[in-house]
Design an enzyme around this catalytic site. Structure first.
Site, PDB file in Angstrom:
ATOM      1  N   GLU A   1       0.836  -1.202   0.000  1.00 16.90           N
ATOM      2  CA  GLU A   1       0.000   0.000   0.000  1.00 16.90           C
ATOM      3  C   GLU A   1       0.871   1.252   0.000  1.00 16.90           C
ATOM      4  OE1 GLU A   1      -3.192   2.108   3.094  1.00 16.90           O
ATOM      5  OE2 GLU A   1      -2.603   0.018   3.354  1.00 16.90           O
TER       6      GLU A   1
ATOM      7  N   GLU B   1      -3.140  10.935   3.185  1.00 21.79           N
ATOM      8  CA  GLU B   1      -4.121  10.701   4.245  1.00 21.79           C
ATOM      9  C   GLU B   1      -4.226  12.012   4.999  1.00 21.79           C
ATOM     10  OE1 GLU B   1      -4.732   6.579   5.790  1.00 21.79           O
ATOM     11  OE2 GLU B   1      -2.553   6.756   5.952  1.00 21.79           O
TER      12      GLU B   1
END
EC number: 3.2.1.91
Length: 514
Positions: free
Chosen positions: A229, A234
């Site tokens: 990932e 974020e």
């Protein structure tokens, strides 16, 4: 990322599966993006987005009877994994009215709380190459840029844009019992090896299912789904983080029980993936005035900004931002023996030494992670709240029993009492995130496409090689490293590039050694 719920408090009283039904039509919302060449020319690509299978209404193949209700399975339709997969199908999605997902041209907006027949919270979407295939990106040696508006995201929310090494067809070719495939958003995996997925590898996850104690709509099954990932973004309006997560196996693989590790298991580090990652959060690194709401911050999150992330062939990762026509490099960090603004091996080693932990290096670090970025990865865009840790790992002090004197504990200015999902959902139901203007191409290609304007409407710049002026008899000035800034309006740093690179103008405010 610490906590990425696969059912981000998703659609209430529904169910999910991996074959398709047609009580609700499935029409993917269109979304354009641009593919750029090394000369700086970008061409528009016609794409679309699809919502993850975990959000979908799932019911019996021969009726509208739910296979999953609240946070429990139907004992009749789903007595075991295999039978459940045969009995249940997932249906189409009403994107805007049910999930708060809308697109317009190159822009995607994801609403937080959407009230229709039932309440929906958040969404996870994938960029499509065709109606049945996810768009894949090979990040190594390239850069990825996008615009984002996080102005309406308070403490406790995460508007995320990231890549995972999931199968482009959603697992159809590997698992014959999965006939829904990418068209219906199947095949998800990430570095937390999520166990809240209803179906994995064409079978249900009902065996060993434990309903959540604090979320009426989710639970944890006996299996999880793991893969590498790359968290490009974020963020909310308070904090942002850039984080690679390697796995010892790059692509999607199933795991079992606490052997999955990650968020959903008692042994966080017991799996094949690194759940912590090597994160670059400017606030956590001590720069508390770089990113936040208002004009006192370098990047003002009340306004849209452009995020450009570059993946060097060495495995190192660079980042710069553009807002109001002005380019800002990732701020420098001083961490132990490390000094700079590039996420590389030295930085990740220093972060583990200063902040603790060894999960990133244990799983192979950037060397292992290059195996993911050198292959195809699928783009994910989501909005979610966190029933496990209230998003404190992103925007507050975490763990909450630490203090400001603990290295790495303070990640943002939010209170340790913030982010409780029930409160965030009731107080900020109209929150949303908007991603737009996605571009992808070789390093240096997306900053100013031919014929377009840099962000902020400045006149277009040209990609040219610029040699700084020299004075005969003077000593050479400082040298800028590969990928470092070497010029631009208001820039006063080194203008001479390291050997083998030249200073190239990407826009009037930013030139880079390439």
């Amino acid at each position: 990322m610490y906590r990425k719920l696969a059912v981000i408090s998703a659609f209430l009283a529904t169910a999910r599966a991996q074959s398709a039904c047609t009580l609700q039509s499935e029409t993917h919302p269109p979304l354009t993006w641009q593919k750029c060449s090394s000369g700086g020319t970008c061409t528009q690509q016609t794409g679309s987005v699809v919502i993850d299978a975990n959000w979908r209404w799932t019911h019996a193949t021969n009726s509208s009877t739910n296979c999953y209700d609240g946070n429990t399975w139907s004992s009749t339709l789903c007595p075991d994994n295999e039978t459940c997969a045969k009995n249940c199908c997932l249906d189409g999605a009403a994107y805007a009215s049910t999930y708060g997902v809308t697109t317009s041209g190159n822009s995607l907006s994801i609403g937080f709380v959407t009230q229709s027949a039932q309440k929906n919270v958040g969404a996870r979407l994938y960029l499509m190459a065709s109606d049945t295939t996810y768009q894949e990106f090979t990040l190594l040696g390239n850069e990825f840029s996008f615009d984002v508006d996080v102005s309406q995201l308070p403490c406790g929310l995460n508007g995320a844009l990231y890549f995972v090494s999931m199968d482009a067809d959603g697992g159809v070719s590997k698992y014959p019992t999965n006939t829904a495939g990418a068209k219906y958003g199947t095949g998800y995996c990430d570095s937390q090896c999520p166990r809240d997925l209803k179906f994995i590898n064409g079978q249900a996850n009902v065996e060993g299912w434990e309903p959540s104690s604090n979320n009426a709509n989710t639970g944890i099954g006996g299996h999880g789904s793991c893969c590498s990932e790359m968290d490009i973004w974020e963020a909310n309006s308070i904090s942002e983080a850039l984080t690679p997560h390697p796995c010892t196996t790059v692509g999607q693989e199933i795991c079992e029980g606490d052997g999955c590790g990650g968020t959903y298991s008692d042994n966080r580090y017991g799996g094949t993936c690194d759940p912590d990652g090597c994160d670059w959060n400017p606030y956590r690194l001590g720069n508390t005035s770089f990113y936040g709401p208002g004009s006192s911050f370098t990047l003002d999150t009340t306004k849209k900004l452009t995020v450009v992330t570059q993946f060097e062939t060495s495995g190192a990762i660079n980042r710069y931002y553009v807002q109001n026509g002005v380019t800002f490099q990732q701020p420098n960090a001083e961490l132990g023996s490390y000094s700079g603004n590039e996420l590389n091996d030295d930085y990740c080693t220093a972060e583990e030494a200063e902040f603790g932990g060894s999960s990133f290096s244990d799983k192979g670090g950037l060397t292992q992670f290059k195996k993911a970025t050198s292959g195809g990865m699928v783009l994910v865009m989501s909005l979610w709240d966190d029933y496990y840790a209230n998003m404190l790992w992103l925007d507050s002090t975490y763990p909450t029993n630490e203090t400001s004197s603990t290295p790495g504990a303070v990640r943002g200015s939010c209170s340790t009492s913030s982010g409780v999902p029930a409160q965030v959902e009731s107080q900020s139901p109209n929150a949303k995130v908007t991603f737009s203007n996605i571009k992808f191409g070789p390093i240096g290609s997306t900053g100013n496409p031919s014929g377009g304007n840099p962000p902020g409407g400045n006149p277009p710049g040209t990609t040219t090689t610029r040699r700084p002026a020299t004075t005969t008899g003077s000593s050479p000035g400082p040298t800028q490293s590969h990928y470092g800034q070497c010029g631009g309006i208001g820039y006063s740093g080194p203008t001479v590039c390291a050997s083998g690179t030249t200073c190239q103008v990407l826009n009037p405010y930013y030139s880079q050694c390439l």
